[in-house]
Scaffold this motif. Structure first.
Motif, PDB file in Angstrom:
ATOM      1  N   LEU A   1       0.566  -1.104  -0.253  1.00 57.54           N
ATOM      2  CA  LEU A   1      -0.072   0.309   0.237  1.00 57.54           C
ATOM      3  C   LEU A   1       0.826   1.230   0.244  1.00 57.54           C
ATOM      4  O   LEU A   1       0.701   2.409  -0.632  1.00 57.54           O
ATOM      5  N   VAL A   2       1.762   1.250   1.090  1.00 49.52           N
ATOM      6  CA  VAL A   2       2.928   2.504   0.721  1.00 49.52           C
ATOM      7  C   VAL A   2       3.798   2.777  -0.719  1.00 49.52           C
ATOM      8  O   VAL A   2       3.629   3.865  -0.774  1.00 49.52           O
ATOM      9  N   GLY A   3       4.009   1.670  -0.653  1.00 43.58           N
ATOM     10  CA  GLY A   3       4.853   1.941  -2.140  1.00 43.58           C
ATOM     11  C   GLY A   3       4.273   1.785  -3.196  1.00 43.58           C
ATOM     12  O   GLY A   3       4.730   2.784  -3.807  1.00 43.58           O
ATOM     13  N   ALA A   4       2.951   1.830  -3.648  1.00 50.70           N
ATOM     14  CA  ALA A   4       1.931   2.259  -3.945  1.00 50.70           C
ATOM     15  C   ALA A   4       1.044   3.567  -4.513  1.00 50.70           C
ATOM     16  O   ALA A   4       1.457   4.089  -5.545  1.00 50.70           O
ATOM     17  N   VAL A   5       1.214   3.391  -3.015  1.00 53.03           N
ATOM     18  CA  VAL A   5       0.612   4.814  -3.054  1.00 53.03           C
ATOM     19  C   VAL A   5       1.693   6.380  -3.150  1.00 53.03           C
ATOM     20  O   VAL A   5       1.443   7.165  -3.982  1.00 53.03           O
ATOM     21  N   THR A   6       3.082   6.211  -2.814  1.00 49.82           N
ATOM     22  CA  THR A   6       4.199   6.688  -2.648  1.00 49.82           C
ATOM     23  C   THR A   6       4.190   6.906  -4.870  1.00 49.82           C
ATOM     24  O   THR A   6       4.802   8.143  -5.196  1.00 49.82           O
ATOM     25  N   LEU A   7       4.549   5.904  -5.367  1.00 49.63           N
ATOM     26  CA  LEU A   7       4.165   5.588  -6.843  1.00 49.63           C
ATOM     27  C   LEU A   7       3.210   6.394  -7.310  1.00 49.63           C
ATOM     28  O   LEU A   7       3.606   6.945  -8.501  1.00 49.63           O
ATOM     29  N   ALA A   8       2.000   6.485  -7.175  1.00 50.01           N
ATOM     30  CA  ALA A   8       0.902   6.930  -8.178  1.00 50.01           C
ATOM     31  C   ALA A   8       1.154   8.361  -7.563  1.00 50.01           C
ATOM     32  O   ALA A   8       0.879   9.270  -8.497  1.00 50.01           O
ATOM     33  N   GLU A   9       1.606   8.770  -6.387  1.00 50.05           N
ATOM     34  CA  GLU A   9       1.340  10.734  -6.219  1.00 50.05           C
ATOM     35  C   GLU A   9       3.060  10.888  -7.212  1.00 50.05           C
ATOM     36  O   GLU A   9       2.489  11.668  -7.019  1.00 50.05           O
ATOM     37  N   ILE A  10       4.048  10.298  -7.564  1.00 46.82           N
ATOM     38  CA  ILE A  10       5.116  11.009  -8.516  1.00 46.82           C
ATOM     39  C   ILE A  10       4.033  10.631  -9.653  1.00 46.82           C
ATOM     40  O   ILE A  10       5.431  11.201 -11.200  1.00 46.82           O
ATOM     41  N   ALA A  11       3.440   9.730 -10.348  1.00 40.41           N
ATOM     42  CA  ALA A  11       3.274   8.902 -11.624  1.00 40.41           C
ATOM     43  C   ALA A  11       3.424  10.674 -12.615  1.00 40.41           C
ATOM     44  O   ALA A  11       2.572  11.837 -11.864  1.00 40.41           O
ATOM     45  N   PRO A  12       3.839  10.685 -14.085  1.00 42.81           N
ATOM     46  CA  PRO A  12       3.472  12.170 -14.397  1.00 42.81           C
ATOM     47  C   PRO A  12       2.116  11.640 -14.971  1.00 42.81           C
ATOM     48  O   PRO A  12       1.536  13.127 -15.152  1.00 42.81           O
ATOM     49  N   GLU A  13       1.069  10.377 -15.093  1.00 43.03           N
ATOM     50  CA  GLU A  13      -0.064  10.931 -15.802  1.00 43.03           C
ATOM     51  C   GLU A  13      -1.451   9.967 -15.117  1.00 43.03           C
ATOM     52  O   GLU A  13      -0.844   8.975 -14.148  1.00 43.03           O
ATOM     53  N   PRO A  14      -2.731  10.913 -14.920  1.00 43.44           N
ATOM     54  CA  PRO A  14      -2.871  10.054 -14.106  1.00 43.44           C
ATOM     55  C   PRO A  14      -3.899   8.276 -14.627  1.00 43.44           C
ATOM     56  O   PRO A  14      -3.920   7.399 -12.651  1.00 43.44           O
ATOM     57  N   ALA A  15      -3.733   8.103 -15.522  1.00 40.98           N
ATOM     58  CA  ALA A  15      -3.383   6.690 -15.278  1.00 40.98           C
ATOM     59  C   ALA A  15      -2.787   5.787 -15.513  1.00 40.98           C
ATOM     60  O   ALA A  15      -2.969   4.585 -15.326  1.00 40.98           O
ATOM     61  N   ILE A  16      -1.727   6.747 -15.458  1.00 42.83           N
ATOM     62  CA  ILE A  16      -0.495   6.237 -14.797  1.00 42.83           C
ATOM     63  C   ILE A  16      -0.564   5.276 -13.501  1.00 42.83           C
ATOM     64  O   ILE A  16      -0.812   4.326 -12.606  1.00 42.83           O
ATOM     65  N   ALA A  17      -0.994   6.395 -12.222  1.00 40.44           N
ATOM     66  CA  ALA A  17      -1.050   6.350 -11.178  1.00 40.44           C
ATOM     67  C   ALA A  17      -2.335   5.099 -10.606  1.00 40.44           C
ATOM     68  O   ALA A  17      -2.500   4.723  -9.626  1.00 40.44           O
ATOM     69  N   SER A  18      -3.362   5.269 -11.456  1.00 41.31           N
ATOM     70  CA  SER A  18      -5.057   4.784 -11.811  1.00 41.31           C
ATOM     71  C   SER A  18      -3.980   2.920 -12.217  1.00 41.31           C
ATOM     72  O   SER A  18      -4.424   2.695 -10.825  1.00 41.31           O
ATOM     73  N   ALA A  19      -3.225   2.511 -12.508  1.00 41.62           N
ATOM     74  CA  ALA A  19      -2.492   1.397 -12.734  1.00 41.62           C
ATOM     75  C   ALA A  19      -2.276   1.202 -12.053  1.00 41.62           C
ATOM     76  O   ALA A  19      -1.895  -0.482 -11.371  1.00 41.62           O
ATOM     77  N   ILE A  20      -1.626   1.794 -11.133  1.00 40.48           N
ATOM     78  CA  ILE A  20      -0.803   1.665 -10.248  1.00 40.48           C
ATOM     79  C   ILE A  20      -1.482   0.947  -9.218  1.00 40.48           C
ATOM     80  O   ILE A  20      -0.592   0.361  -8.162  1.00 40.48           O
ATOM     81  N   LEU A  21      -2.271   1.422  -8.608  1.00 36.84           N
ATOM     82  CA  LEU A  21      -2.977   1.872  -7.338  1.00 36.84           C
ATOM     83  C   LEU A  21      -4.218   0.037  -7.553  1.00 36.84           C
ATOM     84  O   LEU A  21      -4.453  -0.743  -7.215  1.00 36.84           O
ATOM     85  N   SER A  22      -4.059   0.208  -9.215  1.00 35.75           N
ATOM     86  CA  SER A  22      -5.361  -0.799  -9.324  1.00 35.75           C
ATOM     87  C   SER A  22      -4.336  -2.482  -8.774  1.00 35.75           C
ATOM     88  O   SER A  22      -4.730  -3.728  -8.701  1.00 35.75           O
ATOM     89  N   ASN A  23      -3.019  -2.174  -9.765  1.00 33.21           N
ATOM     90  CA  ASN A  23      -2.202  -3.686  -9.474  1.00 33.21           C
ATOM     91  C   ASN A  23      -2.234  -4.373  -8.160  1.00 33.21           C
ATOM     92  O   ASN A  23      -1.509  -4.501  -7.478  1.00 33.21           O
ATOM     93  N   ALA A  24      -1.500  -2.845  -7.192  1.00 33.39           N
ATOM     94  CA  ALA A  24      -1.989  -2.867  -5.912  1.00 33.39           C
ATOM     95  C   ALA A  24      -2.758  -3.653  -5.269  1.00 33.39           C
ATOM     96  O   ALA A  24      -2.700  -4.794  -4.268  1.00 33.39           O
ATOM     97  N   LYS A  25      -4.220  -3.482  -5.731  1.00 25.99           N
ATOM     98  CA  LYS A  25      -5.458  -3.813  -5.083  1.00 25.99           C
ATOM     99  C   LYS A  25      -5.283  -5.107  -5.691  1.00 25.99           C
ATOM    100  O   LYS A  25      -5.445  -6.315  -4.613  1.00 25.99           O
ATOM    101  N   ALA A  26      -5.409  -5.692  -6.528  1.00 24.25           N
ATOM    102  CA  ALA A  26      -5.302  -6.834  -7.170  1.00 24.25           C
ATOM    103  C   ALA A  26      -4.067  -7.969  -6.565  1.00 24.25           C
ATOM    104  O   ALA A  26      -4.894  -9.206  -6.717  1.00 24.25           O
ATOM    105  N   LEU A  27      -3.048  -7.418  -6.426  1.00 27.40           N
ATOM    106  CA  LEU A  27      -2.154  -7.968  -6.109  1.00 27.40           C
ATOM    107  C   LEU A  27      -2.291  -8.188  -3.906  1.00 27.40           C
ATOM    108  O   LEU A  27      -2.146  -9.546  -3.858  1.00 27.40           O
TER     109      LEU A  27
END
Length: 188
Positions: free
Chosen positions: A154-180
């Motif tokens: 969770l921490v890693g996903a939110v951290t990466l989503a916060e620095i993602a250059p585009e909302p779609a990338i942030a959304s994918a990071i968060l979705s992948n973490a949730k799926a895992l």
């Protein structure tokens, strides 16, 4: 009045640190944000490190209380789903009242004094314990290991989503973490 002023400074600092980071927020910024003069800071706090420690503790207390409150009375599987959804959603909430310091300023906390780092580790352990208490069909040790992995994800996903250059990338990071995490706890 002094206690109210101290609380106003602490509340302002907590929000500013979580939103902007520890290194970019100075005492003048905090005092201006609290509508106070800079000279009054040392009447309430010994140092910026003391304020960071108190602000971090406040943020962890809020995050923990919110997660615990949202999951009380829920089934274990519902509780885990709520924790994951709320934690991953924190970077997308406009007001951000319950941000976790681990995700928002964790990298900066490693440069803080030992007291601040101890507060961060204590906050981590409290949230791991909370997650572990909501896991089912595991020994206590297995639940703690799984909970630690969940929180780290969770921490890693939110951290990466916060620095993602585009909302779609942030959304994918968060979705992948949730799926895992769903896979890890045995949910489809």
């Amino acid at each position: 009045m002094t206690a109210e002023t101290r609380e106003r400074i602490l509340s302002t600092a907590t929000k500013m640190f979580l939103d902007k980071g520890l290194g970019t927020v100075g005492m003048r910024d905090i005092m201006a944000g609290a509508s106070l003069t800079p000279g009054g800071f040392y009447r309430h706090f010994q140092s910026k490190d003391q304020l960071i420690a108190l602000a971090s503790g406040t943020a962890f207390d809020r995050a923990y209380a919110m997660l615990e409150g949202e999951t009380t009375g829920k089934s274990p599987s519902e509780a885990i789903e709520i924790i994951v959804s709320v934690y991953l959603g924190q970077s997308q909430v406009a007001d951000k009242p319950y941000l976790c310091p681990l995700a928002m300023i964790g990298a900066e906390l490693r440069h803080s004094d030992p007291q601040v780092r101890a507060i961060a580790i204590n906050g981590y352990q409290r949230i791991v314990q909370l997650i572990a208490s909501r896991l089912e069909n595991r020994t206590k040790r297995a639940a703690l290991v799984t909970a630690g992995g969940i929180l780290s994800t969770l921490v890693g996903a939110v951290t990466l989503a916060e620095i993602a250059p585009e909302p779609a990338i942030a959304s994918a990071i968060l979705s992948n973490a949730k799926a895992l995490i769903r896979e890890l706890v045995g949910r489809p």
